[in-house]
Design an enzyme around this catalytic site. Structure first.
Site, PDB file in Angstrom:
ATOM      1  N   ASP A  87     -24.054  93.875  64.585  1.00 15.85           N
ATOM      2  CA  ASP A  87     -24.333  92.630  63.860  1.00 15.85           C
ATOM      3  C   ASP A  87     -23.366  91.575  64.388  1.00 15.85           C
ATOM      4  O   ASP A  87     -22.155  91.818  64.472  1.00 15.85           O
ATOM      5  CB  ASP A  87     -24.127  92.855  62.350  1.00 15.85           C
ATOM      6  CG  ASP A  87     -24.775  91.756  61.518  1.00 15.85           C
ATOM      7  OD1 ASP A  87     -24.456  90.568  61.740  1.00 15.85           O
ATOM      8  OD2 ASP A  87     -25.587  92.068  60.643  1.00 15.85           O
ATOM      9  N   HIS A 139     -34.290  97.028  58.811  1.00 19.96           N
ATOM     10  CA  HIS A 139     -32.967  97.346  59.359  1.00 19.96           C
ATOM     11  C   HIS A 139     -32.029  97.850  58.276  1.00 19.96           C
ATOM     12  O   HIS A 139     -32.105  97.423  57.127  1.00 19.96           O
ATOM     13  CB  HIS A 139     -32.350  96.143  60.081  1.00 19.96           C
ATOM     14  CG  HIS A 139     -32.272  94.895  59.255  1.00 19.96           C
ATOM     15  ND1 HIS A 139     -33.337  94.072  59.039  1.00 19.96           N
ATOM     16  CD2 HIS A 139     -31.225  94.326  58.588  1.00 19.96           C
ATOM     17  CE1 HIS A 139     -32.971  93.051  58.282  1.00 19.96           C
ATOM     18  NE2 HIS A 139     -31.693  93.186  57.987  1.00 19.96           N
ATOM     19  N   HIS A 178     -27.985  98.253  57.458  1.00 15.77           N
ATOM     20  CA  HIS A 178     -26.620  97.837  57.819  1.00 15.77           C
ATOM     21  C   HIS A 178     -25.691  99.038  57.670  1.00 15.77           C
ATOM     22  O   HIS A 178     -25.723  99.717  56.643  1.00 15.77           O
ATOM     23  CB  HIS A 178     -26.108  96.755  56.860  1.00 15.77           C
ATOM     24  CG  HIS A 178     -26.874  95.471  56.889  1.00 15.77           C
ATOM     25  ND1 HIS A 178     -26.401  94.340  57.505  1.00 15.77           N
ATOM     26  CD2 HIS A 178     -28.081  95.127  56.362  1.00 15.77           C
ATOM     27  CE1 HIS A 178     -27.271  93.345  57.347  1.00 15.77           C
ATOM     28  NE2 HIS A 178     -28.300  93.800  56.658  1.00 15.77           N
TER      29      HIS A 178
HETATM   30  P1  AMP Z   1     -30.627  90.731  56.279  1.00  7.68           P
HETATM   31  O1  AMP Z   1     -32.041  90.471  56.737  1.00  7.68           O
HETATM   32  O2  AMP Z   1     -30.264  89.949  55.048  1.00  7.68           O
HETATM   33  O3  AMP Z   1     -30.349  92.186  56.105  1.00  7.68           O
HETATM   34  O4  AMP Z   1     -29.643  90.161  57.358  1.00  7.68           O
HETATM   35  C1  AMP Z   1     -29.897  90.116  58.726  1.00  7.68           C
HETATM   36  C2  AMP Z   1     -28.649  90.443  59.495  1.00  7.68           C
HETATM   37  O5  AMP Z   1     -28.921  90.228  60.868  1.00  7.68           O
HETATM   38  C3  AMP Z   1     -27.412  89.595  59.148  1.00  7.68           C
HETATM   39  O6  AMP Z   1     -26.328  90.461  58.820  1.00  7.68           O
HETATM   40  C4  AMP Z   1     -27.137  88.818  60.432  1.00  7.68           C
HETATM   41  O7  AMP Z   1     -25.775  88.628  60.670  1.00  7.68           O
HETATM   42  C5  AMP Z   1     -27.774  89.696  61.485  1.00  7.68           C
HETATM   43  N1  AMP Z   1     -28.218  89.010  62.688  1.00  7.68           N
HETATM   44  C6  AMP Z   1     -28.936  87.869  62.769  1.00  7.68           C
HETATM   45  N2  AMP Z   1     -29.197  87.561  64.050  1.00  7.68           N
HETATM   46  C7  AMP Z   1     -28.628  88.541  64.808  1.00  7.68           C
HETATM   47  C8  AMP Z   1     -28.553  88.783  66.214  1.00  7.68           C
HETATM   48  N3  AMP Z   1     -29.100  87.971  67.118  1.00  7.68           N
HETATM   49  N4  AMP Z   1     -27.887  89.893  66.636  1.00  7.68           N
HETATM   50  C9  AMP Z   1     -27.315  90.734  65.747  1.00  7.68           C
HETATM   51  N5  AMP Z   1     -27.360  90.549  64.407  1.00  7.68           N
HETATM   52  C10 AMP Z   1     -28.007  89.469  63.941  1.00  7.68           C
END
Ligand code: AMP
Length: 137
Positions: free
Chosen positions: A33, A102, A104
């Site tokens: 992330d 996804h 985390h």
């Molecule tokens: P969520 O959909 O709320 O679970 O969050 C999406 C996650 O994707 C967040 O923690 C962001 O920091 C992460 N994120 C967004 N764009 C990217 C990227 N290009 N590469 C890696 N992580 C990302």
């Protein structure tokens, strides 16, 4: 709700956007992330499309969770973490921002809180951390 193949993780899977690879197998991909909320914060996604847990197939759920477990062990070993927090959000009301399933993985240490979302990390440190977790796999 339909799957949108223009979401950022679909672009990462197609190689259109770079990512810091931690692990991949036939079914799943794990990468860092870029706005980490703890050191070693990484994401596990299925290689096949689905929005989130609500439309995921049993195979997508089970292969992702197997990768989550595998990478969690490696991250704890590589970073000396004492635990992990696993998070997974579903739809806007559930806190989801990217509409490709996804999980985390947040490595954790006693007394150290996670940081708020939305702050870009240090790319050199994220790259080095990805390599350290990978090496522990
Ligand atoms: P969520 O959909 O709320 O679970 O969050 C999406 C996650 O994707 C967040 O923690 C962001 O920091 C992460 N994120 C967004 N764009 C990217 C990227 N290009 N590469 C890696 N992580 C990302």
């Amino acid at each position: 709700m339909a799957y949108d193949d223009q979401n950022i993780f679909a672009k990462i899977l197609r190689g259109e956007i770079p990512s810091f690879k931690v692990y991949k197998d036939d079914d799943t991909y794990c990468f860092m992330d870029i706005m980490p909320r703890s050191k070693g914060h990484c994401l596990v996604i299925p290689k096949t499309p689905c929005r989130n847990m609500l439309d995921a197939s049993p195979d997508q759920l089970s292969t992702c969770l197997q990768t989550v477990q595998k990478v969690s062990h490696a991250a704890m070993k590589a970073l000396g973490a004492e635990g992990v927090t696993i998070q997974q959000f579903n739809e806007d009301a559930g806190g989801q921002e990217v509409y490709h399933l996804h999980y985390h993985i947040l490595p954790r240490w006693p007394g150290i809180k996670t940081t708020p979302p939305g702050k870009m990390g240090d790319m050199e440190e994220i790259k080095a951390t990805a390599e350290a977790i990978s090496a522990a796999l």
